[in-house]
Scaffold this active site. Sequence first.
Site, mmCIF file in Angstrom:
data_model
loop_
_atom_site.group_PDB
_atom_site.id
_atom_site.type_symbol
_atom_site.label_atom_id
_atom_site.label_comp_id
_atom_site.label_asym_id
_atom_site.label_seq_id
_atom_site.Cartn_x
_atom_site.Cartn_y
_atom_site.Cartn_z
ATOM 1 C CB CYS A 55 -79.663 -99.758 26.141
ATOM 2 S SG CYS A 55 -79.752 -100.947 24.830
ATOM 3 C CE LYS A 60 -80.332 -113.126 37.010
ATOM 4 N NZ LYS A 60 -81.925 -112.413 36.746
ATOM 5 C CD GLU A 95 -73.508 -105.096 24.134
ATOM 6 O OE1 GLU A 95 -73.892 -103.667 24.013
ATOM 7 O OE2 GLU A 95 -72.908 -105.650 23.191
ATOM 8 C CD GLU A 126 -80.075 -96.262 30.378
ATOM 9 O OE1 GLU A 126 -79.805 -96.754 31.749
ATOM 10 O OE2 GLU A 126 -80.004 -96.559 29.611
HETATM 11 P P1 NAD Z 1 -80.407 -104.450 36.069
HETATM 12 O O1 NAD Z 1 -78.852 -103.959 35.660
HETATM 13 O O2 NAD Z 1 -80.895 -104.091 37.180
HETATM 14 O O3 NAD Z 1 -80.661 -106.116 35.741
HETATM 15 C C1 NAD Z 1 -80.234 -106.646 34.457
HETATM 16 C C2 NAD Z 1 -80.305 -108.170 34.924
HETATM 17 O O4 NAD Z 1 -79.186 -108.272 35.669
HETATM 18 C C3 NAD Z 1 -81.538 -108.540 35.521
HETATM 19 O O5 NAD Z 1 -81.571 -109.876 35.034
HETATM 20 C C4 NAD Z 1 -80.912 -108.739 37.030
HETATM 21 O O6 NAD Z 1 -81.400 -109.474 37.726
HETATM 22 C C5 NAD Z 1 -79.553 -109.059 36.962
HETATM 23 N N1 NAD Z 1 -78.393 -108.331 37.703
HETATM 24 C C6 NAD Z 1 -78.765 -106.972 38.257
HETATM 25 N N2 NAD Z 1 -77.720 -106.782 39.384
HETATM 26 C C7 NAD Z 1 -76.855 -107.865 39.028
HETATM 27 C C8 NAD Z 1 -75.517 -108.245 39.677
HETATM 28 N N3 NAD Z 1 -74.951 -107.442 40.421
HETATM 29 N N4 NAD Z 1 -74.816 -109.515 39.302
HETATM 30 C C9 NAD Z 1 -75.712 -110.137 38.359
HETATM 31 N N5 NAD Z 1 -76.749 -110.018 37.755
HETATM 32 C C10 NAD Z 1 -77.465 -108.772 38.192
HETATM 33 O O7 NAD Z 1 -81.079 -103.496 34.878
HETATM 34 P P2 NAD Z 1 -82.582 -103.513 34.284
HETATM 35 O O8 NAD Z 1 -83.248 -102.301 35.251
HETATM 36 O O9 NAD Z 1 -83.324 -104.653 34.626
HETATM 37 O O10 NAD Z 1 -82.391 -103.101 32.795
HETATM 38 C C11 NAD Z 1 -82.511 -101.737 32.481
HETATM 39 C C12 NAD Z 1 -80.980 -101.556 32.000
HETATM 40 O O11 NAD Z 1 -80.387 -102.257 31.176
HETATM 41 C C13 NAD Z 1 -80.589 -100.058 31.468
HETATM 42 O O12 NAD Z 1 -79.676 -99.442 32.393
HETATM 43 C C14 NAD Z 1 -80.504 -100.215 30.283
HETATM 44 O O13 NAD Z 1 -79.795 -99.454 29.358
HETATM 45 C C15 NAD Z 1 -79.962 -101.481 30.138
HETATM 46 N N6 NAD Z 1 -79.649 -102.057 28.870
HETATM 47 C C16 NAD Z 1 -78.656 -102.152 28.225
HETATM 48 C C17 NAD Z 1 -78.565 -102.682 26.825
HETATM 49 C C18 NAD Z 1 -77.685 -102.802 25.768
HETATM 50 O O14 NAD Z 1 -77.492 -103.563 24.855
HETATM 51 N N7 NAD Z 1 -76.451 -101.794 26.079
HETATM 52 C C19 NAD Z 1 -79.990 -103.266 26.397
HETATM 53 C C20 NAD Z 1 -80.988 -103.345 26.985
HETATM 54 C C21 NAD Z 1 -80.799 -102.707 28.408
#
Ligand code: NAD
Length: 485
Positions: free
Chosen positions: A287, A179, A253, A386
Site C-alpha cells: 500500500c 478474518k 489502513e 492505486e
Molecule cells: P479488499 O479490501 O478487497 O480486502 C481486504 C480484506 O477485507 C479481505 O480479507 C476481504 O475479504 C475483506 N473485505 C472486503 N470487503 C469487505 C467488507 N465490505 N467488509 C468486511 N470485510 C471486507 O482489499 P485487497 O484487494 O484484498 O487488498 C489490497 C488493498 O489493501 C489495497 O487497496 C491496498 O492498498 C490495501 N492495503 C492497505 C494497507 C495499509 O496499511 N494501509 C496495507 C496493505 C494493503
Amino acid sequence: MSTIDYDKLYIGGEWRAPAGSARIDVRAAATEEIIGSVPEGAEGDIDAAVDAARRAFDGPDAWGSWEPARRQEALHRFADELEKRAGETAARVAQQNGMPIVVAEQFESAFPPLLLRYYSQLVVDQGEERRPGMLGGSSVIRREPIGVVGAIVPWNVPQGITFLKLAPALASGCTVVLKPAPETVLDAFLMAEAALAAGLPEGVLNVVPGGRELGAYLVEHPGVDKVSFTGSTAAGRAIAETCGRLLRPVTLELGGKSAAIVLDDADLLGNIESFFASTLLNNGQICWLGTRVLAPQSRYDEVVDTISGLASNLVIGDPLERTTQIGPLVSQRQRERVESYIAKGSSDGGRLTAGGGRPADRDRGWFVQPTVFADVDPNHTIAQEEIFGPVLAVIPYRDEEEAVRIANDTDYGLGGSVWTADPERGEAFARKVRTGTIGLNHYVNDPTAPFGGIKSSGMGRELGPEGLVAFQNLKTIYLPPAAAN
Ligand code: NAD
C-alpha cells in the site's frame, strides 16, 4: 504433489469442525496450481468465534485481567512458536501471493515475533499513571483493553499486517477474531498452530477465513467492540459506515498512491536498492509504495533512464528462489487489473520505457514485467489510482514548489519518499508533503514509530506506542483529597 489441507477451524483454543461445508482452494501464484485448501468460515463460525473471544474477555481469569507480565510470558511463548515455523511461514506466503522469499522472511517471519515482544514489553512498561489534580484530589489513569477485536486483513502482506493488529491487541488484553483474506489462508492456519502450541488461553485468538460477506458479518457482530481493518479504500468506506452507525471504534489502513520525489541533487544510482524497496517491493503489492516518481526537469532523461534500467534488470522468477526480485501477482484477477492500468497508461499518452507485458519465458503464473511510464501527466489515471502491481509513473516537475503541489494532488496520503544528497533539504521537503509517513533516501516501517494514512488512506495509526491506543480505553478514577497520597 501433496497439498496442505485443513478440515477444522481454530476457534476457542481448539480445532473445531466448521459450521458449513464450503471450502477455499488456495493456488500458487507462480504455477496457478492448487496447493492447499481450508474450510470456508460461515456466519455460525463467526458467532462461535466471537462467543469464544467474548468469554475469554469477560469470563473468569479473563485475559485482560492478567498482569501484563503474565501476558508477556504467554506472548513470548507465541513468538517462540512462530519462530520455530519461520521457514514454513515464509514459504507458504511466497507460494500463495508471489512475495519473493527474502522479503517474506523479513515481513512475514521475522516481523510478527518482533512485534509480539515489542508490544508486550510496552504494556509492561506502561503501568498505571497517578496524576496530581488541580482541585485538591488526584487521578488514577488506567489503560484498559477495549474488548473483543474483529481484525480483517488483506492478502498482500498477510502475516505482517495481521501482527500489526494482533500484537498490540493481545498485549493490551484484548481478545481477537481474525478474518484472513481467502487468497492467503495457509499462513494463518500455521499461525493458529503456533498459538495452540504456545498455550494461549482458549478464545484469546480465533481464526475464521472467508470473503467480504463474512468480513461484513464480523464488522456488524454485536459481540465485537472494535474493528481493525486493512484493505482497499472501497471496503474501508463500507466498514466505516457500519461502524459509524454502530458507534463502534474502527481503525482503517487503506490504499495509497504515494510519491517518490527525486530532488535535483539526488544520487539515485547510489541508493538504487533502497529506491527499489521503496517503489517496487513485493511485486508492487504494498500500500505505501512510491509509485508516482516525481523527476526534476533538469535531470529528467537521466532519472527516467535510471528507473527504466532498474525495472528492466530486475530478476523475475519463482518467489521461492532466493535470487528473485519480482515474483508473480497474487491472482489472475489482480493481473487483469494491473494489465488494464498498463493499457490505460498507454492510451492516455504515457511513454512506455520499461516492461509493459508478461515476461516471455513464463507461461505459467500471474507474472507482469516491472513497468515504467515516462511523461505521465499528474491527472492521468495511472498517476491517480492505486494499481497494486509493479507499475511506476514518472512525472516531470519544474521546481520544488511544483513538486510539492503534484505530490499533494492526490486523494491518498499514506507513504512517500524524498531522494536527495542533502538530508536537511530532504527533511524540509518531507515536512511539506501531506501524508502519514515519508522516508528520506529509504522507506522502512520502523516498529517504534506510528504508521498510517490521511485522507482516503485511512484513519488511526498502527505501530509505535500510538498503535496501542486503538486497543485501549482510557479510564480515570478521581481520588478525593484525603486519598491523594
Ligand atoms: P479488499 O479490501 O478487497 O480486502 C481486504 C480484506 O477485507 C479481505 O480479507 C476481504 O475479504 C475483506 N473485505 C472486503 N470487503 C469487505 C467488507 N465490505 N467488509 C468486511 N470485510 C471486507 O482489499 P485487497 O484487494 O484484498 O487488498 C489490497 C488493498 O489493501 C489495497 O487497496 C491496498 O492498498 C490495501 N492495503 C492497505 C494497507 C495499509 O496499511 N494501509 C496495507 C496493505 C494493503
